[in-house]
Design a protein around this motif. Structure first.
Motif, short mmCIF file in Angstrom:
data_model
loop_
_atom_site.label_atom_id
_atom_site.label_comp_id
_atom_site.label_asym_id
_atom_site.label_seq_id
_atom_site.Cartn_x
_atom_site.Cartn_y
_atom_site.Cartn_z
N MET A 61 -0.12 6.36 -1.78
CA MET A 61 1.11 7.19 -2.25
C MET A 61 0.92 7.15 -3.94
SD MET A 61 4.42 5.18 -1.32
CE MET A 61 5.46 6.09 -2.23
N GLU A 62 1.41 8.41 -4.57
CA GLU A 62 1.57 8.35 -5.80
C GLU A 62 2.79 7.43 -6.55
OE1 GLU A 62 1.21 12.17 -7.42
OE2 GLU A 62 -0.85 12.48 -6.84
N THR A 63 2.85 7.18 -7.55
CA THR A 63 3.90 6.39 -8.19
C THR A 63 4.26 6.80 -9.70
OG1 THR A 63 2.65 4.62 -9.12
CG2 THR A 63 3.04 4.40 -6.72
N GLU B 47 -2.30 -6.66 -0.86
CA GLU B 47 -1.07 -6.57 -0.11
C GLU B 47 0.01 -6.62 -1.31
OE1 GLU B 47 -0.29 -5.90 2.89
OE2 GLU B 47 -2.37 -5.81 3.39
N LEU C 219 0.06 -2.85 -2.76
CA LEU C 219 0.55 -2.00 -1.55
C LEU C 219 2.08 -2.19 -1.49
CD1 LEU C 219 -0.25 0.11 0.51
CD2 LEU C 219 -0.56 -1.85 2.10
N SER C 220 2.64 -3.44 -1.50
CA SER C 220 4.21 -3.61 -1.28
C SER C 220 5.00 -2.92 -2.51
CB SER C 220 4.29 -4.97 -1.27
OG SER C 220 3.99 -5.75 -2.45
N GLU C 221 4.34 -2.97 -3.69
CA GLU C 221 4.96 -2.14 -4.73
C GLU C 221 4.63 -0.62 -4.72
OE1 GLU C 221 7.19 -3.61 -6.73
OE2 GLU C 221 7.05 -5.62 -5.72
N HIS C 222 3.86 -0.11 -3.89
CA HIS C 222 3.58 1.32 -3.84
C HIS C 222 2.82 1.56 -5.10
CE1 HIS C 222 6.56 1.62 -0.63
NE2 HIS C 222 7.46 1.23 -1.25
N PHE C 223 1.79 0.53 -5.44
CA PHE C 223 0.99 0.80 -6.55
C PHE C 223 -0.46 1.53 -6.08
CE2 PHE C 223 -2.10 -0.13 -9.89
CZ PHE C 223 -1.45 0.19 -10.84
N VAL C 224 -0.68 2.51 -6.33
CA VAL C 224 -1.75 3.17 -5.65
C VAL C 224 -3.07 2.81 -6.32
CG1 VAL C 224 -2.94 5.43 -5.05
CG2 VAL C 224 -0.34 5.41 -5.02
#
Length: 666
Positions: free
Chosen positions: A1-3, A27, A30-35
């Motif tokens: 996902m974009e951030t 992980e 990914l947990s911080e929604h960093f693509v």
């Protein structure tokens, strides 16, 4: 996902031999929604291969590996892809080693014991890398723009509001001669105007203040004190608060264009003058014709012996005037003229007399003519023009008087002597020198003296065409001109013309026996009363019956009444109301077989098609002599079979004499 951190996935190369640590990094991001897309490698070979074949935005590396280490990886990355930010992520790196890593080019280090710092470090590294890339792009764009500015042929200048120079491109260096290092920080006005700006700059300042831009022509100085003309365009640059900040100037060197424009305007004036020359030449030749024919008539009559020199002088002056008119006409029309044997020593002697009679009395003329001067093949009037141009320049170089020396000399020039003149072969030449004791010529002027329209004389005192015309004349004669000078010590011009290979003695007209008529009737048509009268008198004195007409309509009416009596017609080509062509056509309709001799003060080939269309029997160019006239009339009548061979002053001849004449049978 974009951030909010990025619009696309960040490409990460992760050098790590432990699977759990690889998974931990994935992980965490990914947990911080960093693509991000992560490529994991463990060995040196895989690391180098990935760097050389793929594109990455970030490198994360462990410090200690079984067969490889982070320091070596950093060195490889700096060599292969130095723009990629490098972060150490290790549990074994100490502070001292971490500092060494930063000095080696790493942007950060994160201990595995403090994983919370990893994502901020990644974000900061990516942001810094993008900013560096943006700056590199901006710098590259600036370099490209600067290179383009330097490639421009125009002078591009930036200065502050006090006219202190901030930028000076290569074009400015080429035009003005100063380098960037020499001018940056200097005042533009002091540099280009020597501290004395022209009035145009005041108007430019006012226009810049009111409109923010100005354009116009300026005369400026170069480093070597030359004057250049530029088309200047100035634009006022303002800051964010709209206050004047600097002045952007683009100057185009139009010096050569202005010179060409001036030459074009002068050429137009010369062209207009050339259009007038035809009429002037016609009138002058009409004025000279009675004199030339009258001399021949006077020679036939008894006269005192002391009158012979006077006749010779009048005849020579008249012929010289006729030649000058012919040369002026040839120059105006670009026509060629036949060359003949010319004695330069005679021209020099004549010029010496002119100088003595005409030049100021404080100028002393010395003539030294070498005995046995070879003849040359050329146009006497043009060579006389060269000599006159040089003598007039010498006179102007001696405003307080001095000595003018003229001399001729036979010389044999070898290849070395003519090396500076590529088109001139070695051989025998006649050289004429014109030496004055005047002011001399400066080195700067010396390089320009043969350029058309260049002159050091004041307005109205010289066209700048004398020396360039002289050089062209000499080149057309196969010769050349040279100059030796020293400022304050006088100038010597020398011109050399090839000697004639076989000097031909000019044919001397023996006009003691001129062809006479036997009562043949001649219709003479000319609007000039003096020409008409002397032509009628000459023909009647030599046995012809003459009917004269002063215009085309009068001639047509006369010919209609006496067409059976008139055996030959002589008509001028340039007449008002009804010119020679119209008159001839009208006469042909009355009687098609009548022979017609046309006369003109213009050259024979001016309108060849028209002349052939009217089927003229012969052409006489004014001014013509009585000998020319009588010989041509006799030749035409004989050729037409209209008369027997005539008697000539008591002596019977069987054919016309061979005489020197400008008449040409067609």
């Amino acid at each position: 996902m974009e951030t909010k951190d990025t619009n696309q996935a960040v490409r990460i190369l992760h050098l790590e031999d432990t699977y759990t640590d690889q998974l931990f990094v994935q992980e965490t991001l990914l947990s911080e929604h960093f693509v991000a897309t992560i490529e994991n490698v463990k060995t040196r070979e895989d690391f180098e291969s990935a760097l050389r074949t793929k594109v990455f935005d970030l490198i994360i590396s462990d410090y200690s590996l079984p067969s490889f280490d982070g320091v070596s990886a950093l060195a490889i990355a700096r060599q292969v892809r130095p723009e990629i930010p490098f972060i150490f992520f290790s549990g074994t790196i100490g502070e001292e080693l971490a500092v060494d890593g930063l000095r080696g080019g790493a942007v950060d280090y994160v201990l595995k014991q403090r994983p919370a710092r990893l994502l901020p470090a990644i974000r900061r590294a990516i942001q810094d890398a993008r900013e560096r890339a943006r700056l590199r792009g901006a710098e590259e764009k600036i370099r490209q723009q600067a290179a383009l500015l330097d490639k421009a042929s125009d002078a591009i200048i930036l200065c502050d509001m006090d006219r202190q120079i901030l930028f000076w491109n290569k074009g400015a260096e080429r035009i003005y001669g100063w380098t960037t290092e020499e001018v940056v920080g200097k005042n533009l006005v002091d540099l280009l105007f020597s501290g004395n700006p022209p009035p145009e700059t005041s108007g430019a300042r006012k226009c810049l203040d009111e409109r923010g831009e100005w354009s116009g022509e300026l005369q400026e100085f170069t480093k070597d004190h030359r004057t250049v003309t530029v088309q200047a365009r100035a634009t006022l640059i303002r800051d964010e608060q709209s206050y004047p900040k600097s002045l952007f100037i683009i100057n185009t060197d139009i010096t050569e264009r202005k010179q060409l424009e001036e030459q074009f305007l002068r050429s137009q004036r010369l062209e207009s003058l050339g259009a007038l020359i035809s009429g002037i030449a016609h009138d002058l030749n009409n004025a000279l014709s009675p004199v030339m024919m009258g001399i021949d008539i006077l020679r036939q009559n008894p006269k005192p012996e002391d009158a012979r020199p006077i006749f010779d002088m009048v005849e020579a002056s008249t012929r010289r005037g006729a030649d000058m008119v012919k040369q002026v006409l040839a120059f105006a029309r670009g026509a060629d003229t036949r060359k003949s044997a010319v004695q330069l020593d005679r021209l020099v002697k004549e010029m010496g007399k002119i100088i003595t009679d005409v030049f100021p009395k404080n100028i002393k003329c010395e003539v030294n003519v070498a005995p046995g001067t070879w003849p040359v093949s050329g146009l006497a009037t043009q060579l006389h023009q060269v000599l006159m141009n040089l003598c007039v320049n010498a006179r102007d170089a001696m405003p307080k008087g001095g000595t003018l020396k003229l001399a001729t000399k036979n010389v044999q020039l070898n290849q070395g002597d003519v090396a500076q003149h590529p088109d001139v072969p070695a051989g025998d030449y006649v050289c004429v020198s014109v030496e004055d004791s005047g002011t001399g010529i400066s080195e700067e002027q010396l390089a320009k003296i043969f350029q058309p329209f260049f002159t050091t004389k004041g307005p109205g005192k010289g066209t700048g065409l004398g020396l360039s015309t002289s050089r062209n004349i000499l080149q057309n004669h196969g010769g050349f001109i040279s100059v030796e000078t020293q400022p304050g010590s006088g100038t010597t011009f020398k011109f050399c013309v090839p000697a004639a290979k076989a000097a031909e003695s000019p044919e001397v007209s023996n006009n003691a026996f001129l062809p006479a008529g036997s009562g043949e009737c001649v219709l003479v048509i000319d609007d000039e009363e003096s020409v008409l009268a002397i032509t009628k008198s000459t023909l009647e004195n030599f046995g012809y019956a003459v009917i004269k007409a002063s215009s085309g309509p009068e001639a047509v009416a006369t010919f209609a009444e006496q067409k059976d009596r008139i055996q030959i017609i002589i008509t001028d080509m340039s007449m008002p109301f009804m010119d020679g062509v119209a008159t001839t056509m009208a006469l042909r309709k009355i009687r098609a077989d009548v022979p017609i001799i046309i006369t003109s003060g213009l050259s024979q080939d001016q309108d060849t098609d028209t002349n052939r269309r009217i089927k003229a029997a012969a052409f006489l160019q004014k001014p013509f002599t009585a000998e020319n006239l009588l010989t041509q009339v006799h030749a035409v009548l004989t050729r037409e079979g209209s008369t027997r061979l005539p008697h000539t002053n008591g002596a019977t001849v069987t054919a016309p004499h061979k005489t020197t004449t400008t008449a040409t049978a067609w």
